[in-house]
Design a protein around this motif. Sequence first.
Motif, PDB file in Angstrom:
ATOM      1  N   VAL A   1       6.160  -0.842  -8.380  1.00 16.30           N
ATOM      2  CA  VAL A   1       5.120  -1.640  -7.748  1.00 16.30           C
ATOM      3  C   VAL A   1       5.021  -2.937  -8.537  1.00 16.30           C
ATOM      4  CG1 VAL A   1       3.253  -0.524  -9.085  1.00 16.30           C
ATOM      5  CG2 VAL A   1       2.721  -1.740  -6.969  1.00 16.30           C
ATOM      6  N   GLY A   2       5.015  -4.056  -7.818  1.00 19.34           N
ATOM      7  CA  GLY A   2       5.009  -5.350  -8.494  1.00 19.34           C
ATOM      8  C   GLY A   2       3.813  -6.187  -8.103  1.00 19.34           C
ATOM      9  N   LEU A   3       3.388  -7.037  -9.027  1.00 19.20           N
ATOM     10  CA  LEU A   3       2.305  -7.989  -8.786  1.00 19.20           C
ATOM     11  C   LEU A   3       2.832  -9.369  -9.148  1.00 19.20           C
ATOM     12  CD1 LEU A   3      -0.719  -8.486  -8.127  1.00 19.20           C
ATOM     13  CD2 LEU A   3      -1.164  -8.263 -10.569  1.00 19.20           C
ATOM     14  N   HIS A   4       2.840 -10.291  -8.194  1.00 15.92           N
ATOM     15  CA  HIS A   4       3.503 -11.581  -8.390  1.00 15.92           C
ATOM     16  C   HIS A   4       2.568 -12.729  -8.019  1.00 15.92           C
ATOM     17  CE1 HIS A   4       7.138  -9.261  -9.017  1.00 15.92           C
ATOM     18  NE2 HIS A   4       6.827  -8.592  -7.923  1.00 15.92           N
ATOM     19  N   ASN A   5       2.455 -13.682  -8.927  1.00 14.37           N
ATOM     20  CA  ASN A   5       1.509 -14.776  -8.788  1.00 14.37           C
ATOM     21  C   ASN A   5       2.128 -15.989  -8.102  1.00 14.37           C
ATOM     22  OD1 ASN A   5      -1.045 -14.075 -10.596  1.00 14.37           O
ATOM     23  ND2 ASN A   5       0.770 -13.248 -11.589  1.00 14.37           N
ATOM     24  N   PHE A   6       1.291 -16.708  -7.390  1.00 14.87           N
ATOM     25  CA  PHE A   6       1.663 -18.011  -6.836  1.00 14.87           C
ATOM     26  C   PHE A   6       0.403 -18.871  -6.812  1.00 14.87           C
ATOM     27  CE2 PHE A   6       0.851 -15.060  -3.320  1.00 14.87           C
ATOM     28  CZ  PHE A   6      -0.146 -15.717  -2.614  1.00 14.87           C
ATOM     29  N   ASN A   7       0.532 -20.131  -6.499  1.00 12.17           N
ATOM     30  CA  ASN A   7      -0.601 -21.047  -6.549  1.00 12.17           C
ATOM     31  C   ASN A   7      -1.682 -20.639  -5.545  1.00 12.17           C
ATOM     32  OD1 ASN A   7      -2.140 -23.303  -7.265  1.00 12.17           O
ATOM     33  ND2 ASN A   7      -1.197 -24.573  -5.684  1.00 12.17           N
ATOM     34  N   GLY A   8      -2.845 -20.272  -6.058  1.00 14.54           N
ATOM     35  CA  GLY A   8      -3.972 -19.912  -5.194  1.00 14.54           C
ATOM     36  C   GLY A   8      -4.050 -18.447  -4.830  1.00 14.54           C
ATOM     37  N   GLY A   9      -3.122 -17.627  -5.358  1.00 12.34           N
ATOM     38  CA  GLY A   9      -3.190 -16.216  -4.995  1.00 12.34           C
ATOM     39  C   GLY A   9      -2.149 -15.376  -5.705  1.00 12.34           C
ATOM     40  N   TYR A  10      -1.997 -14.137  -5.258  1.00  6.08           N
ATOM     41  CA  TYR A  10      -1.029 -13.210  -5.831  1.00  6.08           C
ATOM     42  C   TYR A  10      -0.768 -12.101  -4.810  1.00  6.08           C
ATOM     43  CZ  TYR A  10      -5.563 -11.141  -6.919  1.00  6.08           C
ATOM     44  OH  TYR A  10      -6.848 -10.677  -6.826  1.00  6.08           O
ATOM     45  N   GLY A  11       0.423 -11.481  -4.922  1.00  6.94           N
ATOM     46  CA  GLY A  11       0.775 -10.465  -3.951  1.00  6.94           C
ATOM     47  C   GLY A  11       1.437  -9.263  -4.584  1.00  6.94           C
ATOM     48  N   GLY A  12       1.377  -8.122  -3.889  1.00  5.19           N
ATOM     49  CA  GLY A  12       1.969  -6.892  -4.366  1.00  5.19           C
ATOM     50  C   GLY A  12       3.154  -6.485  -3.511  1.00  5.19           C
ATOM     51  N   LEU A  13       4.149  -5.883  -4.152  1.00  3.99           N
ATOM     52  CA  LEU A  13       5.337  -5.369  -3.483  1.00  3.99           C
ATOM     53  C   LEU A  13       5.549  -3.915  -3.869  1.00  3.99           C
ATOM     54  CD1 LEU A  13       7.881  -8.291  -4.124  1.00  3.99           C
ATOM     55  CD2 LEU A  13       6.969  -7.632  -1.892  1.00  3.99           C
ATOM     56  N   SER A  14       5.756  -3.052  -2.880  1.00  2.00           N
ATOM     57  CA  SER A  14       6.089  -1.653  -3.171  1.00  2.00           C
ATOM     58  C   SER A  14       6.658  -1.002  -1.920  1.00  2.00           C
ATOM     59  CB  SER A  14       4.858  -0.873  -3.662  1.00  2.00           C
ATOM     60  OG  SER A  14       3.828  -0.902  -2.697  1.00  2.00           O
ATOM     61  N   LYS A  15       7.446   0.055  -2.137  1.00  2.00           N
ATOM     62  CA  LYS A  15       8.067   0.798  -1.051  1.00  2.00           C
ATOM     63  C   LYS A  15       7.039   1.717  -0.373  1.00  2.00           C
ATOM     64  CE  LYS A  15      12.720   0.632  -0.375  1.00  2.00           C
ATOM     65  NZ  LYS A  15      13.613   1.554  -1.074  1.00  2.00           N
ATOM     66  N   THR A  16       7.264   1.970   0.929  1.00  2.00           N
ATOM     67  CA  THR A  16       6.462   2.941   1.671  1.00  2.00           C
ATOM     68  C   THR A  16       7.352   4.091   2.126  1.00  2.00           C
ATOM     69  OG1 THR A  16       6.823   1.946   3.845  1.00  2.00           O
ATOM     70  CG2 THR A  16       5.014   1.057   2.519  1.00  2.00           C
ATOM     71  N   GLU A  17       6.732   5.076   2.756  1.00  2.00           N
ATOM     72  CA  GLU A  17       7.455   6.285   3.174  1.00  2.00           C
ATOM     73  C   GLU A  17       8.575   6.010   4.169  1.00  2.00           C
ATOM     74  OE1 GLU A  17       5.178   5.268   6.498  1.00  2.00           O
ATOM     75  OE2 GLU A  17       4.513   5.369   4.423  1.00  2.00           O
TER      76      GLU A  17
END
Length: 373
Positions: free
Chosen positions: A185-201
């Motif tokens: 699971v990843g948390l990645h920053n960008f200008n004005g926000g941030y997002g998560g990446l992860s696999k689903t079923e």
Amino acid sequence: MKEHGILIIGGGLAGLTAAIHLASDGQDVAVIEMSPYPHHKVCGEYVSNEVLPYLNRLGVYPNTVGAVPISHFQISTQDGFVVDTELPLGGFGISRYAFDQLLYQRAVELGVTFYFEKVITTAFFNDCFTITTKSQIYTSRIAIGAYGKRSVLDKNLDREFSKKKQSWLAVKAHYKLANFPDDLVGLHNFNGGYGGLSKTESGAVNFCYLVHYQSFKKYKDIHSFNEQVVSENPFLKTFLNNASPIFEQPMTIAQISFDQKDSVVDHMLMCGDTAGLIHPLCGNGMAMSIHSAKIASQLILHFVKEKEYDRQQLELDYSKLWTKAFSKRLWFGRKLQGILMNKRLVSMGIKTIGKSKPLLKFIISKTHGELLS
């Protein structure tokens, strides 16, 4: 007019979990949910293992629908500096499409009644709740509010946060990417926000991000924002360039409030995001929703079985236990949010933390709870 022992407004994680817990004890439970299952929701779709023993005790087994075990965490700065570590407890990736359906099926097995309608108003009078939809009136002695981050009900209940505009927007989409690690699971920053990446079923990668509306409104659409702002982070640029979108259009939700909320409103016990929303950077909102349902359910069962345990004590105990379970996590989440929205601080912080894996694990642990049985 339809009468039930316990009415739950909202059939998300908190509402469904409470319904299962209460119905397992033989209670007459009904859930009023706007949309039939299954359906997608804007969500990070990573669940901490802290709630897994409790879910299993309720007869809910996410692995049976392919939930993906997750054991590693990764975080990157806006300029692409990456730090990773093992997660102290670990978790699992599962879409809300599959998870809510799994919980719904278990609730139906236990005899929970479902009404797929939108609640318009609620009222409490003479020790009884009256809940009104467009076509029906429902009554019950106990009501749980589990209708999510924001609803017209919040205005009807005169909740303070609903009186002002909120500045956060969330965007979610699923993508195909062959080489994305299952256990990450990843948390990645960008200008004005941030997002998560992860696999689903399903094998899809969920990309869900939170952005301040002031940053987003300068761009004509999500694609432009992704291309010109999100992709300033080299890690996210590589992901978006190589991944194929599965949804025709990303899902969005606006006016997200992280303000403090009351856990009891007009004698209704509030669960999940309805009671308080932790910043998504912590990756623990789903577990908190499930935990809050457990607290409410245990107290409600005590209330319906013990005559000397009155409504005033029920509400007082729920407020105290909710605060004890979640207030420190929410406080810590707000502090982390402030750091992540400051480009200089987040870059300096992550690069410093990256030198100490124990420190990174300690920070992660502050947004999580103990194993829930």
